[in-house]
Write an enzyme that holds these catalytic residues in place. Structure first.
Site, PDB file in Angstrom:
ATOM      1  N   ASP B 210       0.900  -1.156   0.000  1.00 24.58           N
ATOM      2  CA  ASP B 210       0.000   0.000   0.000  1.00 24.58           C
ATOM      3  C   ASP B 210       0.935   1.201   0.000  1.00 24.58           C
ATOM      4  O   ASP B 210       1.537   1.538   1.021  1.00 24.58           O
ATOM      5  CB  ASP B 210      -0.883   0.010   1.253  1.00 24.58           C
ATOM      6  CG  ASP B 210      -1.870   1.183   1.245  1.00 24.58           C
ATOM      7  OD1 ASP B 210      -1.573   2.227   0.606  1.00 24.58           O
ATOM      8  OD2 ASP B 210      -2.930   1.062   1.867  1.00 24.58           O
ATOM      9  N   HIS B 211       1.077   1.832  -1.145  1.00 20.81           N
ATOM     10  CA  HIS B 211       2.173   2.802  -1.269  1.00 20.81           C
ATOM     11  C   HIS B 211       1.988   4.018  -0.362  1.00 20.81           C
ATOM     12  O   HIS B 211       2.953   4.723  -0.084  1.00 20.81           O
ATOM     13  CB  HIS B 211       2.386   3.215  -2.728  1.00 20.81           C
ATOM     14  CG  HIS B 211       1.305   4.082  -3.288  1.00 20.81           C
ATOM     15  ND1 HIS B 211       0.183   3.596  -3.905  1.00 20.81           N
ATOM     16  CD2 HIS B 211       1.186   5.433  -3.322  1.00 20.81           C
ATOM     17  CE1 HIS B 211      -0.575   4.591  -4.312  1.00 20.81           C
ATOM     18  NE2 HIS B 211      -0.003   5.716  -3.975  1.00 20.81           N
ATOM     19  N   HIS B 273      -6.025   2.520   1.309  1.00 20.32           N
ATOM     20  CA  HIS B 273      -5.256   3.679   1.780  1.00 20.32           C
ATOM     21  C   HIS B 273      -5.886   4.349   2.988  1.00 20.32           C
ATOM     22  O   HIS B 273      -5.227   4.624   3.989  1.00 20.32           O
ATOM     23  CB  HIS B 273      -5.126   4.732   0.675  1.00 20.32           C
ATOM     24  CG  HIS B 273      -4.454   4.244  -0.564  1.00 20.32           C
ATOM     25  ND1 HIS B 273      -3.441   3.327  -0.561  1.00 20.32           N
ATOM     26  CD2 HIS B 273      -4.652   4.576  -1.863  1.00 20.32           C
ATOM     27  CE1 HIS B 273      -3.051   3.096  -1.798  1.00 20.32           C
ATOM     28  NE2 HIS B 273      -3.758   3.837  -2.612  1.00 20.32           N
TER      29      HIS B 273
END
Lengths: 350, 520
Positions: B210-211, B273
Site C-alpha cells: 500500500d504505497h 489507503h
C-alpha cells in the site's frame, strides 16, 4: 557603516527559521575556502544559520568584524578575527544564534587542543564535526578524542574522515559477506590500500578492519611516499601497504583495496579508469568469481555524506576503532598535558 | 561457481564488519527482483525509478539484479533502453546520472514468457541461477506481481511448482512476493485470494503493498505521536472532537475506465489507503517499533470499527459520481462520458463515511472519511479537530476557532496547527493563525518516493509498512456491506459537478451533527 554591535543587535532580533545553527572554524585561507564551499553545499538543501569564524594569522591585531549574507532560507555570517581578538568571538556568536535550534560545530583544526573558542561553545552544542588528518600522532589524538567524548557524552562527534569511509564500510561487509570470506580476510597476508592525496582515511579504514577482526599492531615504517604497517592476525603477520594511488575528487579518500592471503585467496577492489566505480574481483585457488562493479559516492562528490553528517548517530565501531588506535598503533605518543580539560573546567566555573 | 561452503553460510551469521546506524538501519540482502507485468505502467513510472534512486543513494544491495517478466517480445537491450527513458522521465532526481545508469543497467534483464507457461518458468529458474552466479545474489528472490489481481494465484502457483518459492524455514535463502492492491474486491474474494496464495506462501513471505504507507508523511505519523508527548497526551476523546481524513483528486478516471467500472472509490481508495491512515492515526502507541507490534495495534483499531447499521447505511455512507463541470476553470466531461465507461454506470467516484470506534480512547469521536475524483484540488490530509474551549475569558460574539492539527500527506507534505491569537491593538479581537511546517522547506526537495522505501524494506524483510492479511480482511468486513447495499440500491447519478466538493448528501451527513467538512 553599521557598527558590529548594531549588526549583532539586528541579527539577534531578526526572525529566522531553520534546522540548525552551524559554526565553522578555519585558521588558514585553504581551509577557509573549503568551509565556504561546504557552506554553499549545506545551504542548498537545509535552511540554517551558518557562522564561519576565520582566525586570520595575517590580520591586524585589532581586527574583529562581521559580514553577513541573508536570504529567505539561510543566513551566512562570517566573523574575521585576528588571533588577539579571538577570545571575543564567542561573545559575538551567542546573541546571533537562532534560539531553540541545535548547534553544530565544524572544527578543521584539532578540536582536542582548542582552548579559546571551542570550550565556550561546546557545552551548548549537539554535534561536533572535525576533520583532523595528522596521522603522525594518531594514537595520542585518538586517546584525547576518547577523553573528550567521555567528558561530553551528550555530544555526537562526527569525524569526517570516518564518515567519508562510510562507503567502504558499507561495501566491505557485502564483499566479505560470508563466514568463509571473513576468515580469509582475517587471515590475510598482505593488504594494500591506496588513497588520494593524504592517508588519514586509509589509516582509519585499516584501523577499523583491525578493530573488527582483532588484529594487533606490531610496527610501521615509511616506505616511499607511503607507510608499511605490520599487523598480527590470528595465525600470521599481515603486511599492510598504505600508499598514494588514483587521484579522486576528494582529498584523502581510499581509492583501492587489495587483499591477499597465503592460501591463494585474493580480493581486489580497484577503481576503473574514469574513477566512476569500484571493480570487485575475488579469486582463490579453487574459484574465480566474475568481477562486479560498485559505485562509491566519495569518489566523485565533494561532500558525499551530508545526510549522514547531519543526522546519523555515530556507532560503536568508531569508538572501538579509536580505542584500537590509541592502544595498538605503533607510535604511542603520550597524550600531551590535558590542556583541553583544564581550560574547559575553567570555563565551566564561569 | 561459488565455493560450496559459501552457499551454506547460515542466515544467523553476524558479520563483524556490519556497521548499522540510523542512516542505514539494516543492509538489504543480495537478491534478484522479478517484476511480473514489467511492460506495464507501474514498472516504468515507479518501480525502476525507485530502484535507480536506491542505487543512487547506496541503499540497493551490492549484489542485486532485476528481471522484467512479461509477455511482449523484447530482449535485454530493448528493455534497458525503455527503462532508461522511463527513469529519465519519472525519477525524482534529475537529470539521469549517466555513469550510474551505465552500471545499473547491467543489472537489468528481460524474460519473455506467458504467465501460464511452465517452460517459461523453468527458463526463469535457470536464468535466476545464472544471475546468482554472476551477481552473487545468493538465491534470494523478490517477486513483484505488477499484474491484474486475477493472475496472482496462477503466478504464485507456477513459482511454487518450479521451486522459485522456498520453504519459509529455509535458512540459506528466502523468497518474497509483493502484490499490489486491490487484494480482492470484497470480503469473500479477499478470503478466497488469501486462501489461494497461502497454499504456496507463508504469510511472512507475502507483502501487500500500500504505497501510502511508504510516504514520508505517513511514516511521520508514528514519530509525531510517539516522540512528542505534548500530542500523545491529548490524543483521545477528552480533547479531540472529531477527525476528517480526505483523499481528494482533481483528475478524473482518465484511461482507466475499464478498471474503474469494476472498482469504484470504495475499493480503490477507501478500503486500503484510507483505512490504513485511520489505523495509524487511531491506534494506541506501540510498545516498540517491531513490525509485529505495530501490526497488532493496527488490527486492534480495525477490529473495533463499529459496523455500519444495515438499515441505516445511507446515514453513514454517501456515494457520488461526477458530472460535467470545470477543473481549474477548464471544462471537463462527466464520468459517464469517459472512455470505456457505461453511459448508465452507477459506479461511485466519490465516497464519504462516518465511522466510530468501540474503543475507550475514542468514545464519542466520529471519524469522517471522504475520497473523490474531480474535486477542486489534489490533496490528501488528516485533520484533527480539537474540542472547543469552554473557557470564556475573552468576551466575544463568536467562539474562538477550534484548534486543528493537520497532517498533509500530499502535496505540500507537512504539518500545521491552527491556533488562536490576539490581534495587536487595544481591542480584544481574536484571529486564528497557522503554525506551519513543510518538509520541503526543511529537508530539501527530493524526499525518497514511497516505492523506494517499500522495495528496500521488502528486501530487508521488514513488513512494517505492508498490509497484513487480518488488516485487509477486517477492512473488507467493514466495507463489503456498504458495497452490497449500494449494489442493491438504485441512485440517480451524477450527483455532483466536477470541480465541486462532492454531493450534497455528504455535507448533510456532517451538518446534521453540527459538523462541517474542512474547506481545503
Amino acid at each position: 557603516m553599521e557598527t558590529m554591535e548594531a549588526q549583532i543587535s539586528r541579527l539577534s532580533r531578526s526572525s529566522s527559521h531553520g534546522l540548525f545553527n552551524l559554526i565553522l572554524y578555519a585558521t588558514n585561507p585553504q581551509r577557509l575556502k573549503y568551509l565556504q564551499d561546504f557552506i554553499q553545499t549545506i545551504v542548498k538543501s537545509f535552511p540554517c544559520r551558518t557562522i564561519l569564524i576565520y582566525c586570520d594569522p595575517e590580520a591586524p591585531a585589532k581586527q574583529l568584524e562581521l559580514q553577513e549574507t541573508t536570504n529567505a532560507t539561510y543566513s551566512q555570517i562570517q566573523i574575521n578575527s585576528s588571533s588577539e581578538q579571538l577570545h571575543r568571538v564567542p561573545f559575538v556568536i551567542f546573541p546571533i544564534l537562532i534560539p531553540d535550534l541545535p548547534l553544530y560545530l565544524f572544527w578543521t583544526e584539532d578540536p582536542t587542543r582548542e582552548e579559546i573558542v571551542l570550550p565556550r561553545l561546546i557545552k551548548f552544542s549537539k554535534r561536533l564535526f572535525f576533520e583532523y588528518g595528522n596521522i603522525n600522532e594518531r594514537a595520542a589524538f585518538s586517546l584525547r578524542l576518547l577523553q573528550m567524548m567521555h567528558a561530553h557524552p551528550e555530544i555526537e562527534f562526527i569525524d569526517l574522515n570516518w564518515s567519508i569511509n562510510s562507503g567502504w564500510r558499507h561495501l566491505l561487509p557485502q564483499v566479505f559477506d560470508s563466514a568463509d570470506k571473513i576468515e580469509q580476510l582475517r587471515n590475510a597476508k598482505t593488504i594494500k590500500i591506496s588513497y588520494s592525496h593524504q592517508p588519514a582515511q586509509a589509516v582509519y579504514l585499516i584501523s577499523w578492519l583491525a578493530s573488527r577482526l582483532e588484529w594487533k599492531s606490531l610496527a610501521s615504517k615509511p616506505v616511499g611516499d607511503g607507510t608499511e604497517w605490520l599487523l598480527q592476525g590470528p595465525n600470521e603477520q599481515i603486511k599492510v601497504n598504505i600508499c598514494s594511488g588514483y587521484q579522486a575528487a576528494n582529498t584523502g579518500v581510499v581509492t583501492a583495496l587489495e587483499v591477499a592471503s597465503s592460501d591463494g585467496f585474493t580480493c581486489n577492489l580497484t577503481p576503473n579508469s574514469t574513477l566512476s566505480k569500484i571493480i570487485v574481483h575475488i579469486a582463490s585457488n579453487e574459484i574465480c568469481d566474475l568481477p562486479f562493479s560498485l559505485l562509491l559516492r566519495s569518489l566523485k562528490q565533494p561532500f558525499p555524506y551530508l545526510n549522514e553528517w547531519l543526522f546519523s548517530t555515530p556507532t560503536d565501531h568508531y569508538r572501538n576503532m579509536l580505542s584500537w588506535i590509541s592502544t595498538h598503533a605503533p607510535h604511542r605518543l603520550e597524550a600531551k598535558a590535558d590542556i583541553y580539560h583544564r581550560v574547559h573546567r575553567d570555563h565551566r566555573e564561569d | 561457481m561459488k565455493a560450496k561452503s559459501d552457499m551454506l553460510t547460515p542466515m544467523n551469521f553476524i558479520n563483524p564488519l556490519d556497521d548499522i546506524d540510523s542512516c542505514r538501519p539494516k543492509l538489504a540482502e543480495p537478491c534478484v527482483m522479478v517484476i511480473f507485468g514489467a511492460t506495464g505502467d507501474l514498472t516504468g513510472r515507479k518501480l525502476l525509478p525507485a530502484l535507480y534512486n536506491l542505487a543512487k543513494d547506496d541503499q540497493l544491495p551490492t549484489h542485486f539484479a532485476c528481471v522484467g517478466f512479461a509477455r511482449r517480445d523484447k530482449d535485454n537491450q530493448i528493455f534497458r533502453a525503455e527503462m532508461k527513458e522511463a527513469v529519465s522521465n519519472f525519477s525524482r532526481t534529475q537529470p539521469l546520472d549517466e555513469q550510474l545508469w551505465s552500471t545499473f543497467q547491467e543489472q537489468i534483464f528481460y524474460h519473455q514468457s506467458e504467465f501460464h507457461d511452465d517452460e517459461g518458468y523453468e527458463r526463469l529458474r535457470l536464468a535466476l541461477l545464472d544471475i546468482d552466479r554472476k551477481f552473487g545474489t545468493k538465491g534470494n528472490r523478490v517477486f513483484y506481481l505488477s499484474t491484474q489481481p486475477s493472475f496472482f494465484p496462477l503466478i504464485v502457483e507456477k513459482l511454487a511448482a518450479h521451486q522459485l518459492i522456498y520453504d519459509p524455514n529455509d535458512n540459506s535463502k528466502w523468497s518474497r512476493v509483493i502484490v499490489e492492491k486491490p487484494f480482492g474486491n470484497d470480503l469473500q474474494s479477499a478470503i478466497k485470494l488469501q486462501d489461494e496464495l497461502t497454499k504456496f506462501l507463508d504469510e511472512n513471505q507475502l507483502y501487500r503493498i500500500d504505497h501510502y504507507l511508504g510516504k514520508e508523511t505517513v511514516q511521520n505519523l508514528l514519530i509525531l505521536r510517539t516522540t512528542n508527548p505534548i500530542f500523545e497526551a491529548i490524543w483521545n476523546h477528552k480533547h479531540i472532537d472529531h477527525m476528517q481524513i480526505t483523499v481528494s483528486e482533481e483528475i478524473g478516471i482518465g484511461t482507466r475506465g475499464q478498471f474503474w467500472e469494476e472498482a469504484g472509490m470504495l475499493r480503490d481508495i477507501v478500503q486500503n489507503h484510507m483505512m490504513q491512515l485511520l489505523a495509524l492515526v487511531a491506534m494506541d502507541p506501540p510498545a516498540d517499533l517491531h513490525s509485529a507490534t505495530i501490526h497488532a495495534e493496527k488490527i486492534k483499531v480495525m477490529k473495533r470499527l463499529r459496523p455500519l447499521p444495515a438499515d441505516q447505511i445511507d446515514n453513514f455512507a454517501v456515494r457520488g459520481q461526477y458530472g460535467a463541470g470545470f477543473i481549474n476553470g477548464a471544462p471537463v466531461i462527466g464520468y459517464r462520458n469517459e472512455n470505456r465507461v457505461s453511459p448508465t454506470s452507477n459506479v461511485e467516484t466519490y465516497a464519504a463515511l462516518e465511522l466510530r470506534l468501540d474503543h475507550p480512547r475514542w468514545e464519542g469521536v466520529p471519524f469522517f472519511l471522504r475520497a473523490g475524483k474531480r474535486l477542486p484540488k489534489r490533496i490528501t490530509e488528516i485533520a484533527i479537530y480539537f474540542k472547543e474551549s469552554s473557557n470564556l475569558i475573552y468576551q466575544s460574539k463568536r467562539s474562538p476557532d477550534p484548534n486543528i492539527l493537520v497532517i498533509r500527506i500530499q502535496p505540500g507534505e507537512g504539518i500545521s496547527l491552527k491556533t488562536n491569537c490576539k490581534v495587536p491593538g487595544i481591542n480584544q479581537m481574536i484571529q486564528p493563525v497557522t503554525m506551519d511546517f513543510r518538509y520541503s522547506s526543511y529537508f530539501g526537495l527530493t524526499s525518497p518516493e514511497a516505492y523506494e522505501r517499500l522495495l528496500c524494506d521488502c528486501m530487508i524483510g521488514d513488513s512494517t509498512l505492508f498490509a497484513r492479511a487480518d488488516e485487509v480482511l477486517a477492512s473488507w468486513k467493514l466495507i463489503t456491506p456498504v458495497l452490497e447495499h449500494w449494489q442493491a440500491t438504485p441512485i440517480t447519478f451524477p450527483n455532483y459537478a466536477s470541480g465541486t466538493w462532492g454531493p450534497t448528501a455528504a455535507d448533510q451527513m456532517l451538518t446534521r451533527q453540527n459538523y462541517r467538512w474542512r474547506l481545503l
